[in-house]
Design an enzyme around this catalytic site. Structure first.
Site, PDB file in Angstrom:
ATOM      1  N   GLY A  25      -8.929  39.681   8.468  1.00 64.69           N
ATOM      2  CA  GLY A  25      -9.200  38.437   9.199  1.00 64.69           C
ATOM      3  C   GLY A  25      -8.975  38.588  10.692  1.00 64.69           C
ATOM      4  O   GLY A  25      -9.758  38.070  11.500  1.00 64.69           O
ATOM      5  N   THR A  26      -7.915  39.289  11.064  1.00 68.59           N
ATOM      6  CA  THR A  26      -7.587  39.432  12.487  1.00 68.59           C
ATOM      7  C   THR A  26      -8.714  40.151  13.222  1.00 68.59           C
ATOM      8  O   THR A  26      -9.164  39.712  14.287  1.00 68.59           O
ATOM      9  CB  THR A  26      -6.262  40.205  12.644  1.00 68.59           C
ATOM     10  N   ASN A  40      -4.059  27.367   8.090  1.00 66.79           N
ATOM     11  CA  ASN A  40      -3.223  28.199   7.214  1.00 66.79           C
ATOM     12  C   ASN A  40      -1.835  27.621   6.987  1.00 66.79           C
ATOM     13  O   ASN A  40      -1.175  27.977   6.028  1.00 66.79           O
ATOM     14  CB  ASN A  40      -3.108  29.619   7.786  1.00 66.79           C
ATOM     15  N   CYS A  58       3.088  35.019   9.837  1.00 63.89           N
ATOM     16  CA  CYS A  58       3.181  35.749  11.099  1.00 63.89           C
ATOM     17  C   CYS A  58       4.277  35.189  11.984  1.00 63.89           C
ATOM     18  O   CYS A  58       4.891  35.908  12.748  1.00 63.89           O
ATOM     19  CB  CYS A  58       1.867  35.662  11.860  1.00 63.89           C
TER      20      CYS A  58
HETATM   21  N1  PLP Z   1      -6.804  33.610  10.046  1.00 60.35           N
HETATM   22  C1  PLP Z   1      -6.095  32.834   9.212  1.00 60.35           C
HETATM   23  C2  PLP Z   1      -6.399  31.374   9.130  1.00 60.35           C
HETATM   24  C3  PLP Z   1      -5.074  33.402   8.438  1.00 60.35           C
HETATM   25  O1  PLP Z   1      -4.378  32.623   7.608  1.00 60.35           O
HETATM   26  C4  PLP Z   1      -4.818  34.784   8.546  1.00 60.35           C
HETATM   27  C5  PLP Z   1      -3.708  35.404   7.792  1.00 60.35           C
HETATM   28  O2  PLP Z   1      -2.650  34.827   7.623  1.00 60.35           O
HETATM   29  C6  PLP Z   1      -5.608  35.548   9.417  1.00 60.35           C
HETATM   30  C7  PLP Z   1      -6.597  34.932  10.152  1.00 60.35           C
HETATM   31  C8  PLP Z   1      -5.405  37.017   9.564  1.00 60.35           C
HETATM   32  O3  PLP Z   1      -5.953  37.702   8.474  1.00 60.35           O
HETATM   33  P1  PLP Z   1      -5.483  39.220   8.139  1.00 60.35           P
HETATM   34  O4  PLP Z   1      -4.086  39.099   7.605  1.00 60.35           O
HETATM   35  O5  PLP Z   1      -6.464  39.691   7.124  1.00 60.35           O
HETATM   36  O6  PLP Z   1      -5.561  39.977   9.411  1.00 60.35           O
END
Ligand code: PLP
Length: 391
Positions: free
Chosen positions: A71-72, A155, A329
């Site tokens: 996601g990041t 989230n 996070c």
């Molecule tokens: N965006 C949202 C809304 C998330 O909840 C998260 C992870 O907690 C991310 C992005 C990041 O995803 P990843 O952990 O796959 O990098």
């Protein structure tokens, strides 16, 4: 001791079927998908089959899916990829991005970085439920606005944003629309055939897939600049030898999500509603954060007067219950969550919050156990809390 995992928004366990689909690609099917021989072709075919499965879950075309490391990276690629392409074009008008104050750090920190590089960013406010204001969005569009990035669902508090309406505004002003759908995909219906969305981020580990793999949907015709240089993989958009087992895992997780989503989520929602009612009924001065209806089916988020969230998490952990105060996070930082502050909570109220997110493995017994343990733990914490005794 009973162990109850209620932190599915942080991550999910890998589904057995997903693991089994992935395993051969760690061993006998190890080829590099760029190689021309049969080993390479086998890996390449696996990636293309996964692309079909991811596309199928969200109603996209296969060529609209780019695999990433999660996601990041998908958020970074969407924001930076579009921003860097527009920087020079919009120099005179002042390149401008609109986002919200409750985005995940993957979007927020990227926007802050882009500000340092000369882009202007408008951070929209949200109401007490975490919803953006569509009038504020419309009034924020400038001549230089080229991108709106608003998350599908939050989230932390689980609030679902009015994605369709945001997309309509974006279309009206000829602005691209990216949505971080990491928490929404696999939990609610996300169909890019119907939604006016141009870019959409997905992460595998939130949908019973492996960590470190994700995807970015990029609507056909939308151009973006690659943010890393290399061998030109993924149609030149994302260089780097593909994480074949991870991509296979993401594809399988998407296939299973499509089949199971409806049943899973109606069951999970019932458990979630029982949990919310049970907690609000049995714990004095407890409140639900986030929208009462426009929320993810697996999210329950509470605020308790005179409770310190970190202590609550530790006490619950001692009883085998895994929960979270904010997003994974930020939960190690003792800083009040930016989302909870944005919905109008004071830092003290924000610190007294608890996120419980449910998933496929949770049962009614899990919920009953939490309903037995949580009021007891809160009672104990309040006994030693000066804030409670002063009341
Ligand atoms: N965006 C949202 C809304 C998330 O909840 C998260 C992870 O907690 C991310 C992005 C990041 O995803 P990843 O952990 O796959 O990098």
């Amino acid at each position: 001791m009973r162990r109850v995992y209620l932190d599915y928004a942080a991550t999910t366990p890998l589904d057995r079927e997903v693991l089994e689909a992935m395993l051969p690609y760690f061993s006998e099917k190890f080829g590099n998908p760029s190689s021309l021989h049969s080993f390479g072709r086998e890996a390449h075919e696996a990636i293309e089959t996964s692309r079909e499965k991811v596309a199928d879950l969200i109603g996209a075309k296969d060529n609209e899916i780019i695999f990433t490391s999660g996601g990041t990276e998908s958020d970074n690629l969407a924001l930076r990829g579009i921003a860097y392409l527009n920087r020079d074009k919009l120099k005179e008008k002042g390149p401008h991005i609109i986002t919200s104050s409750i985005e995940h750090p993957a979007v927020l920190e990227t926007c802050k970085d882009l500000e340092k590089e000369g882009f202007e960013v408008k951070y929209l406010n949200v109401d007490k439920y975490g919803l953006i204001d569509l009038d504020e969005l419309q009034n924020s569009v400038t001549k230089g606005t080229f991108l709106i990035s608003i998350m599908f669902a939050n989230n932390e508090i689980g609030t679902i944003e009015p994605v369709e309406e945001i997309g309509k505004i974006a279309r009206e002003y000829n602005v691209l629309f990216h949505t971080d759908a990491v928490q929404a995909v696999g939990k609610i219906n996300v169909d890019v055939k119907k939604l006016p969305v141009d870019l959409l981020s997905i992460s595998a580990h939130k949908i019973y897939g492996p960590k470190g793999v994700g995807a970015l949907f990029v609507r056909e015709g939308v151009k973006l600049k690659s943010i890393q240089t290399g061998g030109g993989h993924e149609g030149g958009t994302r260089s780097g030898t593909e994480n074949v087992p991870g991509i296979v895992g993401l594809g399988e997780a998407c296939r299973l999500a499509k089949i199971r989503m409806e049943d899973d989520n109606s069951r999970i929602k019932k458990l979630r509603d029982k949990l919310i009612k049970g907690i609000l009924d049995s714990v004095e001065e407890s409140y639900l954060n986030g929208h009462p209806e426009k929320r993810l089916p697996n999210n329950a988020h509470f605020r308790f007067t005179a409770i310190e969230g970190e202590s609550l998490i530790l006490f619950l952990d001692q009883k085998g219950i895994a929960a979270s105060t904010g997003s994974a996070c930020s939960s190690k930082k003792l800083k009040a969550s930016h989302v909870l502050l944005a919905i109008g909570l004071s830092p003290v109220e924000a610190h007294g919050s608890l996120r419980l997110t449910l998933g496929r493995e949770n049962t009614e017994e899990d919920v009953n156990y939490v309903l037995e343990v949580l009021p007891e733990v809160i009672g104990k914490l309040r006994e030693i809390s000066p804030l409670w005794r002063e009341k």
